[in-house]
Scaffold this motif. Structure first.
Motif, short mmCIF file in Angstrom:
data_model
loop_
_atom_site.label_atom_id
_atom_site.label_comp_id
_atom_site.label_asym_id
_atom_site.label_seq_id
_atom_site.Cartn_x
_atom_site.Cartn_y
_atom_site.Cartn_z
N TRP A 7 7.05 2.89 -2.36
CA TRP A 7 6.30 2.73 -3.59
C TRP A 7 4.83 3.07 -3.34
N THR A 8 4.24 3.82 -4.24
CA THR A 8 2.81 4.12 -4.15
C THR A 8 2.07 3.23 -5.13
N VAL A 9 1.10 2.47 -4.60
CA VAL A 9 0.32 1.55 -5.42
C VAL A 9 -1.15 1.98 -5.32
N GLU A 80 -1.97 9.56 -11.01
CA GLU A 80 -0.80 10.17 -11.65
C GLU A 80 0.46 10.06 -10.79
N SER A 81 0.31 10.01 -9.47
CA SER A 81 1.48 9.92 -8.60
C SER A 81 1.83 8.48 -8.23
N ALA A 82 1.06 7.52 -8.75
CA ALA A 82 1.32 6.11 -8.42
C ALA A 82 2.50 5.56 -9.21
N ASP A 83 3.22 4.66 -8.58
CA ASP A 83 4.28 3.91 -9.26
C ASP A 83 3.68 2.74 -10.04
N ILE A 84 2.65 2.15 -9.48
CA ILE A 84 1.97 1.00 -10.07
C ILE A 84 0.49 1.13 -9.73
N ALA A 85 -0.36 0.69 -10.63
CA ALA A 85 -1.79 0.62 -10.36
C ALA A 85 -2.25 -0.84 -10.44
N VAL A 148 8.84 -7.10 -7.89
CA VAL A 148 9.18 -5.82 -8.53
C VAL A 148 10.00 -4.95 -7.59
N ILE A 149 9.64 -4.90 -6.32
CA ILE A 149 10.30 -4.02 -5.36
C ILE A 149 11.62 -4.61 -4.86
#
Length: 153
Positions: A7-9, A80-85, A148-149
């Motif tokens: 996941w990218t945060v 734009e490429s994040a799963d969550i901010a 969430v994960i």
């Protein structure tokens, strides 16, 4: 078979406290499959990148404009490429950039969490209204990510 997704945060906002370090430590301790990314957090580099790279400006407006455009390339690409901010608002400075990032995330349907002291609830009511969660402490953000994960409390 276990999900191998990373996941990218994206960690946006205030740069004067150690909240990013706290989230990094919590994510590592929880063993979460997370890549944390953020804007450039060195204030001078962020302010001066445009003029340093593309040439000095006589006007502070154009100096700031150039830097904002250069920083926007990083911010937009990573957001734009994040799963969550995670959007952090501190109480010492007004983080207009963080509010912009929250609006951008909302417009792009990127789920985001705001992180701020309850004293800012009124000022951030619209930003919080579009957030998926409102946290007060970095530890809460780590717990949200774990849930969430992994679906674990």
């Amino acid at each position: 078979m276990a999900d191998q997704r990373i996941w990218t945060v994206y960690l946006s906002g205030e740069i004067h406290t150690d909240w990013r370090d706290q989230i990094t430590k919590g994510v590592e301790e929880a063993g979460l499959p997370v890549e944390l990314v953020s804007p450039v957090t060195d204030h001078a580099s962020s302010d001066d990148c445009g003029a340093d790279i593309l040439g000095a400006e006589d006007s502070s407006f154009w100096h700031d404009h150039k830097g904002a455009k250069v920083n926007a390339m990083r911010t937009r690409t990573l957001l734009e490429s994040a799963d969550i901010a995670v959007i952090r608002f501190g109480d010492k400075y007004k983080q207009w950039n963080a509010a912009f990032d929250a609006g951008f995330a909302a417009a792009q349907s990127i789920p985001y969490v705001t992180l701020h002291d309850p004293a800012l609830n009124h000022a951030l009511k619209e930003v919080d209204g579009a957030a998926m969660a409102v946290a007060e402490q970095p530890e809460q953000v780590v717990r949200l990510l774990r849930y969430v994960i992994r679906g674990e409390l």
